[in-house]
Design an enzyme around this catalytic site. Structure first.
Site, short mmCIF file in Angstrom:
data_model
loop_
_atom_site.label_atom_id
_atom_site.label_comp_id
_atom_site.label_asym_id
_atom_site.label_seq_id
_atom_site.Cartn_x
_atom_site.Cartn_y
_atom_site.Cartn_z
N LYS A 143 2.76 -1.99 -8.19
CA LYS A 143 3.86 -1.34 -8.94
C LYS A 143 4.97 -2.16 -7.93
O LYS A 143 6.34 -2.77 -8.32
CB LYS A 143 4.32 -0.03 -8.93
CG LYS A 143 5.56 0.23 -9.70
CD LYS A 143 5.62 0.01 -11.21
CE LYS A 143 6.88 0.17 -11.86
NZ LYS A 143 6.85 -0.67 -13.17
N GLU B 174 -1.13 -9.81 -17.81
CA GLU B 174 -1.36 -8.78 -16.49
C GLU B 174 -2.08 -7.50 -17.06
O GLU B 174 -2.79 -7.05 -16.49
CB GLU B 174 -0.24 -8.37 -15.99
CG GLU B 174 1.14 -7.44 -16.84
CD GLU B 174 1.98 -7.03 -15.85
OE1 GLU B 174 3.17 -7.07 -16.42
OE2 GLU B 174 1.90 -6.67 -14.75
N TRP C 239 -4.04 -1.83 -1.27
CA TRP C 239 -3.73 -3.08 -1.99
C TRP C 239 -4.21 -3.99 -1.33
O TRP C 239 -3.24 -4.39 -0.32
CB TRP C 239 -2.50 -3.16 -3.00
CG TRP C 239 -2.31 -4.52 -3.63
CD1 TRP C 239 -2.98 -4.47 -4.94
CD2 TRP C 239 -2.04 -5.73 -3.45
NE1 TRP C 239 -2.54 -5.64 -5.56
CE2 TRP C 239 -2.30 -6.58 -4.59
CE3 TRP C 239 -1.50 -6.50 -2.07
CZ2 TRP C 239 -1.91 -7.83 -4.49
CZ3 TRP C 239 -1.15 -7.57 -2.35
CH2 TRP C 239 -1.28 -8.41 -3.42
N HIS D 234 5.24 -32.25 -25.35
CA HIS D 234 5.14 -32.66 -24.08
C HIS D 234 3.51 -32.46 -23.20
O HIS D 234 3.75 -32.59 -21.91
CB HIS D 234 6.38 -32.71 -23.14
CG HIS D 234 7.44 -33.09 -23.86
ND1 HIS D 234 7.82 -34.37 -24.24
CD2 HIS D 234 8.56 -32.30 -24.39
CE1 HIS D 234 8.93 -34.35 -24.77
NE2 HIS D 234 9.54 -33.31 -25.05
N CYS E 256 0.88 -1.31 0.16
CA CYS E 256 -0.09 -0.01 -0.17
C CYS E 256 0.80 1.16 0.11
O CYS E 256 1.96 1.05 0.18
CB CYS E 256 -0.94 -0.05 1.41
SG CYS E 256 -1.82 -1.31 1.34
N LYS F 255 3.00 -10.17 -19.58
CA LYS F 255 2.75 -8.70 -19.99
C LYS F 255 1.44 -8.78 -20.76
O LYS F 255 0.47 -8.33 -20.26
CB LYS F 255 3.59 -8.26 -21.24
CG LYS F 255 4.86 -7.48 -20.83
CD LYS F 255 4.90 -6.26 -20.13
CE LYS F 255 5.21 -6.28 -18.77
NZ LYS F 255 6.51 -6.61 -18.31
N GLU G 163 8.17 -13.20 -20.83
CA GLU G 163 7.78 -12.03 -20.68
C GLU G 163 6.68 -11.65 -21.63
O GLU G 163 5.81 -11.00 -20.91
CB GLU G 163 9.00 -11.31 -21.01
CG GLU G 163 9.06 -9.74 -20.64
CD GLU G 163 8.67 -9.30 -19.24
OE1 GLU G 163 8.64 -9.96 -18.66
OE2 GLU G 163 8.34 -8.16 -19.11
N ARG H 121 1.26 1.79 -6.05
CA ARG H 121 1.51 0.69 -5.16
C ARG H 121 0.00 -0.05 -4.50
O ARG H 121 0.13 -0.98 -3.87
CB ARG H 121 2.04 1.41 -3.77
CG ARG H 121 3.33 2.28 -3.77
CD ARG H 121 3.89 2.75 -2.59
NE ARG H 121 4.14 1.98 -1.70
CZ ARG H 121 5.53 1.34 -1.57
NH1 ARG H 121 6.31 1.99 -2.23
NH2 ARG H 121 5.77 0.66 -0.68
N ASN I 22 1.23 0.03 5.83
CA ASN I 22 1.80 -0.71 4.63
C ASN I 22 2.23 -1.75 5.13
O ASN I 22 3.40 -1.84 5.86
CB ASN I 22 2.53 0.38 3.84
CG ASN I 22 3.22 -0.60 2.58
OD1 ASN I 22 2.96 -1.48 2.14
ND2 ASN I 22 4.64 -0.08 2.36
N GLY I 23 1.83 -3.14 4.80
CA GLY I 23 2.57 -4.16 4.90
C GLY I 23 1.82 -5.34 5.73
O GLY I 23 0.40 -5.18 5.50
C1 F6R Z 1 5.40 -7.32 -14.38
C2 F6R Z 1 6.14 -6.57 -13.57
C3 F6R Z 1 6.39 -7.58 -12.15
C4 F6R Z 1 7.50 -7.17 -11.52
C5 F6R Z 1 7.84 -7.99 -10.07
C6 F6R Z 1 9.15 -7.49 -9.54
O1 F6R Z 1 5.44 -6.46 -15.54
O2 F6R Z 1 6.46 -5.42 -13.23
O3 F6R Z 1 6.25 -8.95 -12.52
O4 F6R Z 1 8.75 -7.40 -12.18
O5 F6R Z 1 6.66 -7.55 -9.26
O6 F6R Z 1 9.22 -6.25 -9.08
P1 F6R Z 1 10.55 -5.73 -9.08
O7 F6R Z 1 11.36 -5.47 -10.16
O8 F6R Z 1 10.21 -4.19 -8.33
O9 F6R Z 1 11.34 -6.35 -7.72
#
Ligand code: F6R
Length: 605
Positions: A600, A485, A74, A501, A2, A482, A478, A27, A98-99
């Site tokens: 994020k 998400e 969050w 497989h 958060c 993307k 990746e 966040r 937060n936490g």
């Molecule tokens: C996906 C994404 C997440 C972060 C993951 C790690 O687009 O951004 O999968 O890569 O949460 O976050 P960091 O890099 O901040 O440790």
């Protein structure tokens, strides 16, 4: 995961709290709230949903008060609704958090047995009630301190008090907390970014520390409540990363920034005249490194996996990779000759930070590859290699991924030459190609109009598949990450050779399958795997850097990215996949910068 903010001022604070909460929305964005002290009372306003909603509430019924705290949530404990939104207040005290408080159930039962009533389902409310109880016999700082002794878990707190109307108390255990200073105004915030428009003078609380803010001063205390001094960092004034400018979304802006951010990154590490990589101060002498272990989460993990292929190609060092949330609980054999490298955009990811702590406890050497150099992970590691990507706001990581790859590649080249695993000629050739990377990224971005057409193929799809071999396999992962998400469409990333497989059973008429096939030693093999998919009705979307062959009339859609050097192709192949997920999400009306259920910076386990 958060965001929290607190402001002590000589003027009303609610507008600045709202502005900071908007910056903290990366966040968490499922509910928001603030509390100010108005005419001797705690005045709380909350909403479910975005900060915009809270702003509307304040517009109708303004909150006065020169002291206040705010929160974006969050959800972890309890569904996202108004009741569970922070702050959580009693008559005496209001708390943002937060936490996670891991022993909240236990404390709750104990407090309920004493007749105390809970309004929400959150773990935070136990903090509110514990402080309220402690205040019956102690001053605010001591009450918070006593409360902290009872809590297990990792968190950051901001607290205001009805009867002590000039102070805010902040506390940190695990989750980050920054303190900002200005004239007749002081702040706490989950990060310096939230405070940036108000001040460039920042301190960071370390684990276990507390702070007491008034509008005129800030006092710091260690985990034993002994008064301490903290260093003040002056942040750079560059705010351009924080604005969207001409772009519709931060994500698109960040994709388009990549030629520049990668140029900066290369400029930081590569001597432009001598064609040498100036990385120094290795925590282990390169020739003595036994093994490298790369650790990260999500996109950062995908960069680790890509780097494994590079290290194996260019060096004689053995490389392992690990997902931080797995690494932290495994029964590992640590070796002081191994280098443990942590990759993280935010530098605050709880699992990655915990994995790093375990390494530190086992006295092994650690390196972090981060975007935020003031972050916990950067501060706790022996050696830091920043990626220089600038603030990344879009929840889906784009420019930071490319930055991570670039730094990992540079590190790999440097180790290869120092250990004499490659000769000078190869080293210089690779550096020359690296220098051309920003221009090639620009060209790769130019695929956007074609990617837009490709995106339409996903509109009616029930799912999708991304296939690649070798270093294109992590890029397939990746691309799939993307897409899911951002557009909430199921996407599987697979090594193309693994299809037969099991996953081949998923292929049916019209399923979009993205084949990532640069001209490398796997090219022909990948084409054979593509044929297997085609034969079962899969709709092939083909991405390559092969200018000679764009192979088959049964390919629904083909895209070419520039070709520089086979080692750099994963970086260039990533870009159309970033754009693809962006455009599919737009077509599906999804919130590109703030996908549902995500945040994020993942500062909870
Ligand atoms: C996906 C994404 C997440 C972060 C993951 C790690 O687009 O951004 O999968 O890569 O949460 O976050 P960091 O890099 O901040 O440790």
């Amino acid at each position: 995961m958060c965001g929290i903010i607190g402001i002590a001022s000589n003027k009303p604070v609610s507008i600045n709290i709202i502005n900071s909460l908007k910056k903290l929305e990366y966040r968490g964005y499922d509910s928001a709230g603030l509390a100010t002290l108005t005419e001797g009372d705690i005045n709380e306003k909350k909403c479910s949903g975005r900060v915009e909603e809270l702003e509307k509430i304040l517009f109708k019924t303004p909150s006065n008060g020169n002291i206040g705290i705010g929160h974006v949530r969050w959800a972890t404990h309890g569904v996202p609704n108004i009741i569970n939104a922070h702050p959580h207040s009693s008559e005496e005290v209001s708390v943002v958090h937060n936490g996670i408080v891991e022993n909240s159930d236990e404390i709750k039962k104990d407090l309920e047995s004493k007749g105390l009533k809970f309004k929400s389902q959150t773990d935070t409310e136990v903090i509110t009630l514990l402080i309220t109880e402690a205040l019956k016999e102690s001053e605010p700082l001591e009450s918070v301190f006593k409360t902290l002794q009872k809590l297990k878990g990792s968190f950051a707190l901001g607290i205001i008090f009805k009867n002590f109307s000039n102070i805010i108390i902040g506390a940190r255990r695990g989750s980050p907390l920054a303190v900002g200073y200005a004239k007749k105004e002081n702040y706490i915030g989950s990060d310096s970014y939230a405070l940036k428009s108000m001040t460039n003078k920042i301190s960071y609380l370390d684990d276990g520390e507390l702070c007491v803010l008034t509008k005129d001063q800030v006092s710091f205390y260690d985990e034993k409540l002994k008064k301490i001094n903290k260093k003040i960092h002056i942040m750079s004034e560059n705010n351009s990363a924080i604005e969207k400018g001409e772009y519709k979304h931060f994500m698109l802006k960040e994709i388009y920034e990549q030629p520049e951010t990668i140029k900066n990154c290369i400029g930081e590490y590569v001597d432009s005249l001598k064609k040498k990589i100036n990385i120094i101060n290795f925590p282990i002498e390169p020739n003595n490194i036994n093994k490298i272990i790369l650790i990260g989460c999500g996109t950062a993990y995908n960069s680790c996996l890509t780097a494994k292929y590079w290290f194996e190609e260019l060096t004689t060092i053995d490389v392992e990779i690990d997902i931080a949330s797995e690494f932290r609980y495994r029964n590992l054999k640590f070796n002081s000759k191994n280098l443990y490298i942590f990759v993280s955009q935010s530098g605050e990811t709880a699992d990655t930070a915990a994995a790093l702590d375990i390494c530190k406890k086992n006295n092994v050497k650690t390196c972090s590859i981060v975007n935020v150099i003031e972050s916990t992970i950067a501060r706790n590691s022996d050696w830091v290699l920043p990626i220089h990507a600038g603030t990344e706001i879009g929840v889906a990581s784009t420019k930071a991924f490319l930055g991570q790859l670039t730094v990992l590649y540079i590190l790999c080249l440097k180790l290869a030459i120092v250990r004499k695993d490659i000769d000078e000629r190869t080293y210089e050739k690779n550096i020359s190609s690296l220098k051309k990377l920003p221009e090639a990224i620009k060209e790769s971005i130019n695929t956007e109009s074609n990617v837009q057409l490709m995106a339409k193929e996903f509109l009616k799809a029930k799912g999708s598949m991304f296939l690649g071999r070798g270093s294109s396999f992590p890029i397939a992962l990746e691309g799939a990450l993307k897409l899911k998400e951002l557009s909430y469409l199921h996407a599987e990333g697979y090594p193309a050779g693994e299809m037969k497989h099991g996953p081949l059973a998923l292929i049916e008429e019209g399923l979009p399958v993205i084949i990532i096939a640069p001209k490398d030693k796997y090219f022909e093999k990948t084409l054979s795997n593509m044929q297997e998919v085609m034969a079962r009705g899969g709709k092939i979307l083909f991405i390559t850097d092969n200018y000679k062959e764009l192979v088959n009339e049964n390919i629904r859609f083909g895209l070419r990215v520039p070709r520089l050097d086979k080692l750099l192709s994963p970086i260039l192949l990533t870009i159309p996949l970033q754009l693809l997920s962006y455009h599919v999400a737009l077509l599906k009306n999804c919130d590109v910068d703030k996908p549902r259920n995500l945040a994020k910076s993942v500062t909870v386990e």
